[in-house]
Motif scaffolding. Structure first.
Motif, PDB file in Angstrom:
ATOM      1  N   ASP A   1      24.093 -26.376  43.755  1.00  0.00           N
ATOM      2  CA  ASP A   1      22.780 -25.798  44.006  1.00  0.00           C
ATOM      3  C   ASP A   1      21.910 -26.873  44.626  1.00  0.00           C
ATOM      4  OD1 ASP A   1      20.199 -24.734  43.886  1.00  0.00           O
ATOM      5  OD2 ASP A   1      20.681 -23.547  42.102  1.00  0.00           O
ATOM      6  N   GLU A   2      21.264 -26.536  45.765  1.00  0.00           N
ATOM      7  CA  GLU A   2      20.422 -27.516  46.443  1.00  0.00           C
ATOM      8  C   GLU A   2      19.287 -27.994  45.545  1.00  0.00           C
ATOM      9  OE1 GLU A   2      19.069 -25.772  50.027  1.00  0.00           O
ATOM     10  OE2 GLU A   2      21.033 -25.800  51.017  1.00  0.00           O
ATOM     11  N   ASP A   3      18.851 -27.115  44.619  1.00  0.00           N
ATOM     12  CA  ASP A   3      17.745 -27.484  43.740  1.00  0.00           C
ATOM     13  C   ASP A   3      18.215 -28.182  42.470  1.00  0.00           C
ATOM     14  OD1 ASP A   3      15.953 -26.301  45.491  1.00  0.00           O
ATOM     15  OD2 ASP A   3      16.183 -24.329  44.566  1.00  0.00           O
ATOM     16  N   ASP A   4      19.519 -28.325  42.321  1.00  0.00           N
ATOM     17  CA  ASP A   4      20.056 -28.932  41.098  1.00  0.00           C
ATOM     18  C   ASP A   4      19.747 -30.422  41.084  1.00  0.00           C
ATOM     19  OD1 ASP A   4      21.550 -29.643  38.846  1.00  0.00           O
ATOM     20  OD2 ASP A   4      22.923 -27.972  39.232  1.00  0.00           O
ATOM     21  N   GLU A   5      19.209 -30.892  39.948  1.00  0.00           N
ATOM     22  CA  GLU A   5      18.855 -32.301  39.845  1.00  0.00           C
ATOM     23  C   GLU A   5      20.086 -33.190  39.714  1.00  0.00           C
ATOM     24  OE1 GLU A   5      16.195 -32.625  36.588  1.00  0.00           O
ATOM     25  OE2 GLU A   5      14.620 -31.414  37.519  1.00  0.00           O
ATOM     26  N   ILE A   6      21.211 -32.597  39.341  1.00  0.00           N
ATOM     27  CA  ILE A   6      22.428 -33.390  39.169  1.00  0.00           C
ATOM     28  C   ILE A   6      23.183 -33.439  40.488  1.00  0.00           C
ATOM     29  CG2 ILE A   6      24.622 -33.565  37.928  1.00  0.00           C
ATOM     30  CD1 ILE A   6      23.343 -32.128  35.617  1.00  0.00           C
ATOM     31  N   VAL A   7      23.369 -34.618  41.027  1.00  0.00           N
ATOM     32  CA  VAL A   7      24.071 -34.774  42.292  1.00  0.00           C
ATOM     33  C   VAL A   7      25.512 -34.315  42.134  1.00  0.00           C
ATOM     34  CG1 VAL A   7      24.819 -36.405  44.064  1.00  0.00           C
ATOM     35  CG2 VAL A   7      22.586 -36.699  42.940  1.00  0.00           C
ATOM     36  N   GLY A   8      25.960 -33.470  43.048  1.00  0.00           N
ATOM     37  CA  GLY A   8      27.338 -33.005  42.992  1.00  0.00           C
ATOM     38  C   GLY A   8      27.535 -31.761  42.169  1.00  0.00           C
ATOM     39  N   GLY A   9      26.434 -31.242  41.595  1.00  0.00           N
ATOM     40  CA  GLY A   9      26.553 -30.018  40.807  1.00  0.00           C
ATOM     41  C   GLY A   9      27.236 -30.274  39.475  1.00  0.00           C
ATOM     42  N   TYR A  10      27.743 -29.218  38.868  1.00  0.00           N
ATOM     43  CA  TYR A  10      28.399 -29.354  37.577  1.00  0.00           C
ATOM     44  C   TYR A  10      29.562 -28.379  37.502  1.00  0.00           C
ATOM     45  CZ  TYR A  10      25.627 -25.212  36.392  1.00  0.00           C
ATOM     46  OH  TYR A  10      25.065 -23.969  36.387  1.00  0.00           O
ATOM     47  N   SER A  11      30.423 -28.602  36.527  1.00  0.00           N
ATOM     48  CA  SER A  11      31.601 -27.759  36.360  1.00  0.00           C
ATOM     49  C   SER A  11      31.495 -26.942  35.086  1.00  0.00           C
ATOM     50  CB  SER A  11      32.870 -28.618  36.312  1.00  0.00           C
ATOM     51  OG  SER A  11      33.102 -29.234  37.564  1.00  0.00           O
ATOM     52  N   GLU A  12      32.050 -25.764  35.153  1.00  0.00           N
ATOM     53  CA  GLU A  12      32.098 -24.880  33.993  1.00  0.00           C
ATOM     54  C   GLU A  12      33.566 -24.545  33.741  1.00  0.00           C
ATOM     55  OE1 GLU A  12      30.853 -20.254  33.003  1.00  0.00           O
ATOM     56  OE2 GLU A  12      29.566 -21.473  34.297  1.00  0.00           O
ATOM     57  N   TYR A  13      34.054 -24.892  32.555  1.00  0.00           N
ATOM     58  CA  TYR A  13      35.419 -24.567  32.166  1.00  0.00           C
ATOM     59  C   TYR A  13      35.367 -23.371  31.222  1.00  0.00           C
ATOM     60  CZ  TYR A  13      36.611 -29.182  33.996  1.00  0.00           C
ATOM     61  OH  TYR A  13      36.778 -30.288  34.811  1.00  0.00           O
ATOM     62  N   VAL A  14      36.182 -22.381  31.510  1.00  0.00           N
ATOM     63  CA  VAL A  14      36.235 -21.176  30.688  1.00  0.00           C
ATOM     64  C   VAL A  14      37.637 -21.053  30.111  1.00  0.00           C
ATOM     65  CG1 VAL A  14      35.908 -18.684  30.598  1.00  0.00           C
ATOM     66  CG2 VAL A  14      34.525 -20.055  32.168  1.00  0.00           C
ATOM     67  N   LEU A  15      37.742 -21.102  28.803  1.00  0.00           N
ATOM     68  CA  LEU A  15      39.028 -21.009  28.107  1.00  0.00           C
ATOM     69  C   LEU A  15      39.061 -19.685  27.351  1.00  0.00           C
ATOM     70  CD1 LEU A  15      41.696 -22.405  27.304  1.00  0.00           C
ATOM     71  CD2 LEU A  15      40.462 -23.464  25.392  1.00  0.00           C
ATOM     72  N   LEU A  16      39.978 -18.812  27.754  1.00  0.00           N
ATOM     73  CA  LEU A  16      40.131 -17.506  27.119  1.00  0.00           C
ATOM     74  C   LEU A  16      41.398 -17.473  26.286  1.00  0.00           C
ATOM     75  CD1 LEU A  16      39.357 -14.885  29.945  1.00  0.00           C
ATOM     76  CD2 LEU A  16      37.836 -15.663  28.123  1.00  0.00           C
ATOM     77  N   ASN A  17      41.310 -16.752  25.169  1.00  0.00           N
ATOM     78  CA  ASN A  17      42.513 -16.464  24.395  1.00  0.00           C
ATOM     79  C   ASN A  17      42.550 -14.982  24.093  1.00  0.00           C
ATOM     80  OD1 ASN A  17      43.721 -15.948  21.446  1.00  0.00           O
ATOM     81  ND2 ASN A  17      44.850 -17.615  22.417  1.00  0.00           N
ATOM     82  N   PHE A  18      43.597 -14.303  24.564  1.00  0.00           N
ATOM     83  CA  PHE A  18      43.835 -12.908  24.218  1.00  0.00           C
ATOM     84  C   PHE A  18      44.783 -12.911  23.031  1.00  0.00           C
ATOM     85  CE2 PHE A  18      42.604 -12.837  28.661  1.00  0.00           C
ATOM     86  CZ  PHE A  18      41.742 -11.756  28.730  1.00  0.00           C
ATOM     87  N   GLY A  19      44.258 -12.563  21.855  1.00  0.00           N
ATOM     88  CA  GLY A  19      45.029 -12.692  20.634  1.00  0.00           C
ATOM     89  C   GLY A  19      45.528 -11.374  20.094  1.00  0.00           C
ATOM     90  N   GLU A  20      45.946 -11.417  18.839  1.00  0.00           N
ATOM     91  CA  GLU A  20      46.481 -10.238  18.178  1.00  0.00           C
ATOM     92  C   GLU A  20      45.359  -9.306  17.744  1.00  0.00           C
ATOM     93  OE1 GLU A  20      49.689  -9.629  18.052  1.00  0.00           O
ATOM     94  OE2 GLU A  20      50.105 -11.546  19.028  1.00  0.00           O
ATOM     95  N   ASP A  21      45.699  -8.042  17.569  1.00  0.00           N
ATOM     96  CA  ASP A  21      44.780  -7.015  17.073  1.00  0.00           C
ATOM     97  C   ASP A  21      43.521  -6.909  17.917  1.00  0.00           C
ATOM     98  OD1 ASP A  21      44.061  -4.902  15.531  1.00  0.00           O
ATOM     99  OD2 ASP A  21      43.792  -6.020  13.675  1.00  0.00           O
ATOM    100  N   GLY A  22      43.675  -7.136  19.233  1.00  0.00           N
ATOM    101  CA  GLY A  22      42.581  -6.893  20.155  1.00  0.00           C
ATOM    102  C   GLY A  22      41.457  -7.902  20.149  1.00  0.00           C
ATOM    103  N   VAL A  23      41.670  -9.116  19.627  1.00  0.00           N
ATOM    104  CA  VAL A  23      40.608 -10.120  19.568  1.00  0.00           C
ATOM    105  C   VAL A  23      40.679 -11.031  20.797  1.00  0.00           C
ATOM    106  CG1 VAL A  23      39.634 -12.078  18.305  1.00  0.00           C
ATOM    107  CG2 VAL A  23      40.518 -10.096  17.058  1.00  0.00           C
ATOM    108  N   ILE A  24      39.562 -11.144  21.498  1.00  0.00           N
ATOM    109  CA  ILE A  24      39.456 -12.095  22.607  1.00  0.00           C
ATOM    110  C   ILE A  24      38.493 -13.198  22.187  1.00  0.00           C
ATOM    111  CG2 ILE A  24      37.669 -10.649  23.702  1.00  0.00           C
ATOM    112  CD1 ILE A  24      38.503 -11.847  26.396  1.00  0.00           C
ATOM    113  N   THR A  25      38.893 -14.445  22.415  1.00  0.00           N
ATOM    114  CA  THR A  25      38.049 -15.598  22.118  1.00  0.00           C
ATOM    115  C   THR A  25      37.727 -16.316  23.417  1.00  0.00           C
ATOM    116  OG1 THR A  25      39.118 -15.873  19.960  1.00  0.00           O
ATOM    117  CG2 THR A  25      37.832 -17.728  20.788  1.00  0.00           C
ATOM    118  N   GLN A  26      36.459 -16.624  23.601  1.00  0.00           N
ATOM    119  CA  GLN A  26      36.018 -17.288  24.834  1.00  0.00           C
ATOM    120  C   GLN A  26      35.294 -18.583  24.503  1.00  0.00           C
ATOM    121  OE1 GLN A  26      33.693 -15.326  28.302  1.00  0.00           O
ATOM    122  NE2 GLN A  26      32.152 -16.271  27.001  1.00  0.00           N
TER     123      GLN A  26
END
Length: 288
Positions: A55-80
């Motif tokens: 983002d041009e307006d972002d104060e952090i040079v180079g932007g930032y990273s977002e890691y998304v870890l999903l787990n599709f588990g038993e009995d219909g439970v999703i963990t994010q």
């Protein structure tokens, strides 16, 4: 400071209204997920994606990273799990969020629907190719956005497990369930902890064919102390009347421990499809 922009399609913001205390005396009175297919079974497990933000307006040079870890588990439970930060900053400046919900797969339509992960149910298109999982938005009049995940490795899981141990978060937020039994009396409890510092408790007391359902609400505050993290439930009628517990989330299990009795504790698990079906059956026995 990193912007709190959870732009990814399934980022969780759980908001629910508080209800007044009620007690109800009770007496006797085509899941859309297609089971047993290779696609549904292949979906289960851990998936990781990295989304870079610039983002041009972002104060952090180079932007930032977002890691998304999903787990599709038993009995219909999703963990994010979501981790946000800049590679050039120390870990203590990173942000982390853990949420869980329910997922349902419609293989014929090629979609996954989630509940309790966001303000409303969310449906995304999915496809699996080898060790790649692609999720795409399905909303009308919205530009299609696709996020591609890969099967997370042991090293990656170990890395983010270390992040979990270093970064504090409000992991208690979400819908949690527990069943206890003592001398033939079964107690089923649903905790619905929201992000607005509130909790709704639904308690079913079952003895033989008699069921009593109690629903009440509390305000919530939290404290960080040397011995750990404490959660405090306040009576809305008198804020000074409190119940407090040490809390922790390990392996997606929420543990409450009484400060005055370290050996007295309750362990909740994320709400499952089986829990929902159980509550539906109990609700059928309730008199309005």
């Amino acid at each position: 400071m990193i912007r709190r922009q959870f732009q990814w399609m399934l980022v969780a913001i759980l908001i629910c209204g508080l209800t007044v205390t009620t007690t109800t005396s009770c007496s006797k009175d085509n899941d859309s997920e297609q089971q047993g297919s290779g696609k549904t079974e292949t979906l289960k497990g851990d998936w990781l994606a990295q989304v870079n933000h610039y983002d041009e307006d972002d104060e952090i040079v180079g932007g930032y990273s977002e890691y998304v870890l999903l787990n599709f588990g038993e009995d219909g439970v999703i963990t994010q799990r979501v981790y946000m930060g800049n590679a050039g900053t120390p870990l203590e400046y990173w942000e982390r969020m853990l949420r869980h919900g329910i997922y349902t797969v419609n293989e014929a339509a090629g979609t996954i629907t989630t509940q309790n992960l966001s303000r409303k149910d969310a449906t995304v298109k999915y496809s699996i190719s080898g060790d790649k999982l692609s999720l795409s938005t399905t909303e009308k009049d919205v530009a299609t956005k696709t996020v591609t995940f890969h099967r997370s490795t042991k090293d990656e899981l170990a890395r983010f497990s270390m992040y979990d141990s270093k970064l504090k978060g409000d992991d208690y937020v979400g819908k949690w369930f527990v069943t206890n039994e003592h001398s033939g009396l079964f107690t089923h409890v649903l905790l619905d902890l929201d992000e607005d510092s509130g909790v709704t408790v639904t308690r079913y007391s079952v003895y033989e064919d008699d069921v009593t359902r109690t629903i009440y609400s509390r305000s919530v505050s939290t404290l960080d102390e040397e011995d750990g993290q404490k959660i405090v439930f306040h009576d809305p009628a008198d804020y000074s009347v409190i119940e407090s517990y040490w809390w922790s989330v390990t392996d997606n299990q929420l543990k409450f421990v009484k400060p005055e009795y370290e050996e007295v504790y309750t362990v909740y698990h994320p709400l499952t499809k089986s829990d929902i079906k159980l509550m539906e059956e109990l609700n059928k026995k309730c008199k309005d």
